[in-house]
Design a protein around this motif. Sequence first.
Motif, short mmCIF file in Angstrom:
data_model
loop_
_atom_site.label_atom_id
_atom_site.label_comp_id
_atom_site.label_asym_id
_atom_site.label_seq_id
_atom_site.Cartn_x
_atom_site.Cartn_y
_atom_site.Cartn_z
N TRP A 30 0.80 -1.23 0.00
CA TRP A 30 0.00 0.00 0.00
C TRP A 30 0.83 1.28 0.00
O TRP A 30 0.32 2.36 0.22
CB TRP A 30 -1.01 0.00 1.16
N LEU A 31 2.14 1.14 -0.28
CA LEU A 31 3.01 2.31 -0.41
C LEU A 31 3.87 2.17 -1.67
O LEU A 31 3.89 1.12 -2.30
CB LEU A 31 3.91 2.45 0.82
N LEU A 32 4.60 3.24 -2.00
CA LEU A 32 5.50 3.26 -3.15
C LEU A 32 6.90 3.68 -2.69
O LEU A 32 7.07 4.15 -1.55
CB LEU A 32 5.00 4.26 -4.20
N PRO A 33 7.91 3.56 -3.55
CA PRO A 33 9.26 4.01 -3.17
C PRO A 33 9.32 5.46 -2.72
O PRO A 33 10.15 5.82 -1.89
CB PRO A 33 10.07 3.80 -4.46
N SER A 84 -1.16 6.37 0.14
CA SER A 84 -1.81 5.07 0.03
C SER A 84 -2.16 4.71 -1.41
O SER A 84 -2.78 5.49 -2.13
CB SER A 84 -3.09 5.04 0.88
N VAL A 85 -1.74 3.50 -1.83
CA VAL A 85 -2.06 2.97 -3.15
C VAL A 85 -2.55 1.54 -2.98
O VAL A 85 -2.50 0.98 -1.88
CB VAL A 85 -0.83 3.02 -4.09
N ALA A 86 -3.00 0.93 -4.05
CA ALA A 86 -3.41 -0.47 -4.00
C ALA A 86 -2.19 -1.36 -3.76
O ALA A 86 -1.04 -0.96 -3.99
CB ALA A 86 -4.10 -0.87 -5.30
N GLY A 87 -2.45 -2.55 -3.28
CA GLY A 87 -1.37 -3.50 -3.07
C GLY A 87 -1.79 -4.90 -3.50
O GLY A 87 -2.99 -5.21 -3.51
N PRO A 88 -0.83 -5.75 -3.85
CA PRO A 88 -1.17 -7.13 -4.23
C PRO A 88 -1.69 -7.91 -3.03
O PRO A 88 -1.17 -7.77 -1.92
CB PRO A 88 0.15 -7.70 -4.74
N GLY A 89 -2.70 -8.72 -3.25
CA GLY A 89 -3.24 -9.51 -2.17
C GLY A 89 -2.40 -10.73 -1.82
O GLY A 89 -2.40 -11.18 -0.68
N ALA A 90 -1.66 -11.24 -2.80
CA ALA A 90 -0.93 -12.50 -2.61
C ALA A 90 -0.01 -12.52 -1.40
O ALA A 90 -0.02 -13.50 -0.63
CB ALA A 90 -0.15 -12.84 -3.89
#
Length: 279
Positions: free
Chosen positions: A28-31, A181-187
Amino acid sequence: MSTAHDTQQIELANNSGKTPVVFVHGLWLLPSSWDRWAEVFAEAGYAPVTLGWPDDPDTVAEAKSHPEVFANKTVGQIADHLEGLIGGLERKPAVVGHSFGGLLTQILAGRGVSAASVAISPAPFRGVLPLPLSALRAAAPVLSNPANAHRAIPLTYDQFRFSFGNAVPEEEARELFETYSVAGPGAPLFQAATANLNPWTEAKVNSRNPERGPLLVIAADRDHTVPPAIAKASYKKQQRNEGVTEYVEIPGRGHALTIDHGWREVADTALTFIGRFIS
């Protein structure tokens, strides 16, 4: 494949002749969440390298426009991607990671690719047994639907408030949500949740590797997503290593401790630890 951002970061670090410090973000974050940290470490004489996960967008705005790019990224895939990028550095780096980035930091340390490591509120790996109720609630937006393992999942503000922003004022929590906040992979969440049931899980750490190097685990005492019980259990597993292993718990802080108003205290804690082992 590395992005232009990653390639530029690595070239700058190599050309500087300084010891690199690699920063690894979590779900849910970026660099860009590490930008202020990078400035502090650069001022201290290091070469900061803020690496992305595979297909990370350059900006939060772009990430919100195309959340689908985050889907189907697994812990092993991300770790291999980061290890490949680190292999492009001419000097062995220190690695600092938060949340799932903290888990990835420990995986990379266990592979012997870091000179010193700091894992901040790290997601659990196989052998870490505590599972507090707040951690289950924080993960519920993803784990409540098995199909989410193959999706990219954004947090609503209320979900972010509970999992990241519970220890900051409402106004700051909203600002953090909009800014970072951004989307994140569920895996990765499914992998961490089932790690103790799956002997072949990718969410595992070689904590005994003598090439692991010094490791600091930082916890936040009000963290809902990675409560101190999880961080302490990770620390105890890492104590099996012959290298230096330390634990620090920062009071009054939640999972947003790397990006909220108190980020500098955490950054200075990491910087002091790394400075003891790397000039």
